[in-house]
Scaffold this motif. Sequence first.
Motif, PDB file in Angstrom:
ATOM      1  N   ASN A  92      13.965  17.621  57.515  1.00  0.00           N
ATOM      2  CA  ASN A  92      14.288  18.851  58.232  1.00  0.00           C
ATOM      3  C   ASN A  92      13.446  19.978  57.644  1.00  0.00           C
ATOM      4  O   ASN A  92      13.139  19.973  56.444  1.00  0.00           O
ATOM      5  CB  ASN A  92      15.773  19.178  58.079  1.00  0.00           C
ATOM      6  N   MET A  93      13.086  20.979  58.459  1.00  0.00           N
ATOM      7  CA  MET A  93      12.171  22.003  57.964  1.00  0.00           C
ATOM      8  C   MET A  93      12.548  23.401  58.436  1.00  0.00           C
ATOM      9  O   MET A  93      12.845  23.624  59.611  1.00  0.00           O
ATOM     10  CB  MET A  93      10.737  21.694  58.402  1.00  0.00           C
ATOM     11  N   LEU A  94      12.534  24.327  57.482  1.00  0.00           N
ATOM     12  CA  LEU A  94      12.657  25.753  57.757  1.00  0.00           C
ATOM     13  C   LEU A  94      11.275  26.350  57.576  1.00  0.00           C
ATOM     14  O   LEU A  94      10.714  26.319  56.474  1.00  0.00           O
ATOM     15  CB  LEU A  94      13.650  26.402  56.794  1.00  0.00           C
ATOM     16  N   CYS A  95      10.690  26.888  58.662  1.00  0.00           N
ATOM     17  CA  CYS A  95       9.302  27.343  58.645  1.00  0.00           C
ATOM     18  C   CYS A  95       9.236  28.862  58.611  1.00  0.00           C
ATOM     19  O   CYS A  95       9.845  29.541  59.441  1.00  0.00           O
ATOM     20  CB  CYS A  95       8.564  26.806  59.868  1.00  0.00           C
ATOM     21  N   GLU A  96       8.488  29.385  57.671  1.00  0.00           N
ATOM     22  CA  GLU A  96       8.291  30.834  57.578  1.00  0.00           C
ATOM     23  C   GLU A  96       7.510  31.314  58.797  1.00  0.00           C
ATOM     24  O   GLU A  96       6.721  30.576  59.388  1.00  0.00           O
ATOM     25  CB  GLU A  96       7.539  31.165  56.276  1.00  0.00           C
ATOM     26  N   LYS A  97       7.721  32.564  59.195  1.00  0.00           N
ATOM     27  CA  LYS A  97       7.006  33.105  60.345  1.00  0.00           C
ATOM     28  C   LYS A  97       5.599  33.549  59.943  1.00  0.00           C
ATOM     29  O   LYS A  97       5.372  33.845  58.778  1.00  0.00           O
ATOM     30  CB  LYS A  97       7.789  34.287  60.927  1.00  0.00           C
ATOM     31  N   PRO A  98       4.658  33.564  60.908  1.00  0.00           N
ATOM     32  CA  PRO A  98       4.783  33.072  62.277  1.00  0.00           C
ATOM     33  C   PRO A  98       4.811  31.548  62.297  1.00  0.00           C
ATOM     34  O   PRO A  98       4.234  30.896  61.438  1.00  0.00           O
ATOM     35  CB  PRO A  98       3.521  33.608  62.963  1.00  0.00           C
ATOM     36  N   PHE A  99       5.472  31.009  63.314  1.00  0.00           N
ATOM     37  CA  PHE A  99       5.715  29.580  63.405  1.00  0.00           C
ATOM     38  C   PHE A  99       4.424  28.775  63.339  1.00  0.00           C
ATOM     39  O   PHE A  99       4.335  27.773  62.635  1.00  0.00           O
ATOM     40  CB  PHE A  99       6.437  29.324  64.728  1.00  0.00           C
ATOM     41  N   ALA A 100       3.428  29.201  64.101  1.00  0.00           N
ATOM     42  CA  ALA A 100       2.130  28.526  64.124  1.00  0.00           C
ATOM     43  C   ALA A 100       1.098  29.492  64.689  1.00  0.00           C
ATOM     44  O   ALA A 100       1.414  30.635  65.009  1.00  0.00           O
ATOM     45  CB  ALA A 100       2.209  27.245  64.951  1.00  0.00           C
ATOM     46  N   MET A 101      -0.138  29.035  64.828  1.00  0.00           N
ATOM     47  CA  MET A 101      -1.218  29.914  65.261  1.00  0.00           C
ATOM     48  C   MET A 101      -1.339  30.003  66.778  1.00  0.00           C
ATOM     49  O   MET A 101      -1.927  30.955  67.299  1.00  0.00           O
ATOM     50  CB  MET A 101      -2.546  29.433  64.672  1.00  0.00           C
ATOM     51  N   ASN A 102      -0.800  29.035  67.506  1.00  0.00           N
ATOM     52  CA  ASN A 102      -0.881  29.072  68.970  1.00  0.00           C
ATOM     53  C   ASN A 102       0.184  28.147  69.562  1.00  0.00           C
ATOM     54  O   ASN A 102       0.876  27.416  68.837  1.00  0.00           O
ATOM     55  CB  ASN A 102      -2.284  28.669  69.452  1.00  0.00           C
ATOM     56  N   SER A 103       0.304  28.179  70.892  1.00  0.00           N
ATOM     57  CA  SER A 103       1.363  27.414  71.562  1.00  0.00           C
ATOM     58  C   SER A 103       1.153  25.907  71.427  1.00  0.00           C
ATOM     59  O   SER A 103       2.124  25.132  71.398  1.00  0.00           O
ATOM     60  CB  SER A 103       1.433  27.802  73.045  1.00  0.00           C
ATOM     61  N   ARG A 104      -0.097  25.462  71.353  1.00  0.00           N
ATOM     62  CA  ARG A 104      -0.359  24.024  71.196  1.00  0.00           C
ATOM     63  C   ARG A 104       0.205  23.519  69.878  1.00  0.00           C
ATOM     64  O   ARG A 104       0.845  22.456  69.824  1.00  0.00           O
ATOM     65  CB  ARG A 104      -1.863  23.737  71.263  1.00  0.00           C
ATOM     66  N   GLU A 105      -0.022  24.288  68.799  1.00  0.00           N
ATOM     67  CA  GLU A 105       0.499  23.889  67.499  1.00  0.00           C
ATOM     68  C   GLU A 105       2.017  23.890  67.485  1.00  0.00           C
ATOM     69  O   GLU A 105       2.643  22.994  66.909  1.00  0.00           O
ATOM     70  CB  GLU A 105      -0.049  24.811  66.416  1.00  0.00           C
ATOM     71  N   VAL A 106       2.618  24.896  68.137  1.00  0.00           N
ATOM     72  CA  VAL A 106       4.078  24.945  68.227  1.00  0.00           C
ATOM     73  C   VAL A 106       4.600  23.709  68.945  1.00  0.00           C
ATOM     74  O   VAL A 106       5.571  23.078  68.517  1.00  0.00           O
ATOM     75  CB  VAL A 106       4.544  26.227  68.954  1.00  0.00           C
ATOM     76  N   GLY A 107       3.949  23.342  70.049  1.00  0.00           N
ATOM     77  CA  GLY A 107       4.357  22.160  70.798  1.00  0.00           C
ATOM     78  C   GLY A 107       4.264  20.889  69.973  1.00  0.00           C
ATOM     79  O   GLY A 107       5.141  20.021  70.051  1.00  0.00           O
ATOM     80  N   ASP A 108       3.216  20.781  69.165  1.00  0.00           N
ATOM     81  CA  ASP A 108       3.062  19.604  68.298  1.00  0.00           C
ATOM     82  C   ASP A 108       4.203  19.516  67.284  1.00  0.00           C
ATOM     83  O   ASP A 108       4.729  18.422  67.017  1.00  0.00           O
ATOM     84  CB  ASP A 108       1.728  19.670  67.560  1.00  0.00           C
ATOM     85  N   LEU A 109       4.574  20.654  66.699  1.00  0.00           N
ATOM     86  CA  LEU A 109       5.645  20.667  65.704  1.00  0.00           C
ATOM     87  C   LEU A 109       6.990  20.311  66.329  1.00  0.00           C
ATOM     88  O   LEU A 109       7.771  19.542  65.769  1.00  0.00           O
ATOM     89  CB  LEU A 109       5.720  22.045  65.037  1.00  0.00           C
ATOM     90  N   ILE A 110       7.251  20.859  67.514  1.00  0.00           N
ATOM     91  CA  ILE A 110       8.510  20.560  68.201  1.00  0.00           C
ATOM     92  C   ILE A 110       8.565  19.079  68.565  1.00  0.00           C
ATOM     93  O   ILE A 110       9.602  18.415  68.392  1.00  0.00           O
ATOM     94  CB  ILE A 110       8.658  21.442  69.456  1.00  0.00           C
ATOM     95  N   ALA A 111       7.451  18.545  69.060  1.00  0.00           N
ATOM     96  CA  ALA A 111       7.408  17.129  69.429  1.00  0.00           C
ATOM     97  C   ALA A 111       7.643  16.241  68.209  1.00  0.00           C
ATOM     98  O   ALA A 111       8.352  15.225  68.292  1.00  0.00           O
ATOM     99  CB  ALA A 111       6.059  16.802  70.076  1.00  0.00           C
ATOM    100  N   ALA A 112       7.071  16.620  67.073  1.00  0.00           N
ATOM    101  CA  ALA A 112       7.242  15.829  65.852  1.00  0.00           C
ATOM    102  C   ALA A 112       8.692  15.857  65.382  1.00  0.00           C
ATOM    103  O   ALA A 112       9.222  14.843  64.921  1.00  0.00           O
ATOM    104  CB  ALA A 112       6.326  16.352  64.755  1.00  0.00           C
ATOM    105  N   SER A 113       9.339  17.028  65.504  1.00  0.00           N
ATOM    106  CA  SER A 113      10.738  17.121  65.079  1.00  0.00           C
ATOM    107  C   SER A 113      11.637  16.276  65.973  1.00  0.00           C
ATOM    108  O   SER A 113      12.573  15.628  65.499  1.00  0.00           O
ATOM    109  CB  SER A 113      11.198  18.582  65.077  1.00  0.00           C
TER     110      SER A 113
END
Length: 245
Positions: A92-113
């Motif tokens: 499980n992960m608590l990520c400091e802001k900003p979440f990522a550099m762009n929407s693609r990276e955010v999508g990758d992290l959500i998919a991995a979780s």
Amino acid sequence: MATRWGLCHVGKISHDFSVDMKTLPPGDHQIVVVAARSLERAREFAKKHSIPKAYGSYEELASDAEIDMVYLDVLHTEHWRLGLLVLQAGKNMLCEKPFAMNSREVGDLIAASKKSNVFLIGVYNLQFVLMVFNGERPESIHATGVLLNSGMDEPMVVMKFPRNRLAFCFFSIAVSLPNNATISGTTGTIRATLLPHEEMARDPEIEVVYVGTTQPYHLPVGMLFMKAQKNVLCEKSMAMNLRGV
């Protein structure tokens, strides 16, 4: 049983996180591991905060079977790479802001979780509420929200504190909010407002400006204040490339 935390990085925010964690009952939360790119720095941090284990690589942290939750406090540009490392290891992960550099990276992290069936949580400005309540622990936290067409969420959080006190927090990327906070009690009200950059740049009473925005905005925001004849202290990294510097 306490939630066992691992710290990914040994920066100032991780230091603050470790100090704040000590205000919580040890039966609820414990920091058991800290990792950095330098084993020496990790050991120094561990000694300072009485953390049992220190690693000289983030891969060792991700593979530690005794960790329930990882706090990710590396540079923004590394959130995607190291976030995937942690999530794919089933943490499980608590990520400091900003979440990522762009929407693609955010999508990758959500998919991995989702694939690993673990929690992925972002850090936002709830710290202000805890400051107002002097570090008190809320009795309950309730959150709701809507999912936008972009896939991003619009959340609202209600925190209940002892003696019938409430805190309401709303965050948005869909609409322009006034960036202020209102603290109301039985004898009065305090309103705190975050000034827009342009208004701050025009303020003649300001001598030095600390630029702590996300890295892509260091250049335009820094230039704005320097053109207004303000001294600037810029958070690292100074810019995205040599041209920006």
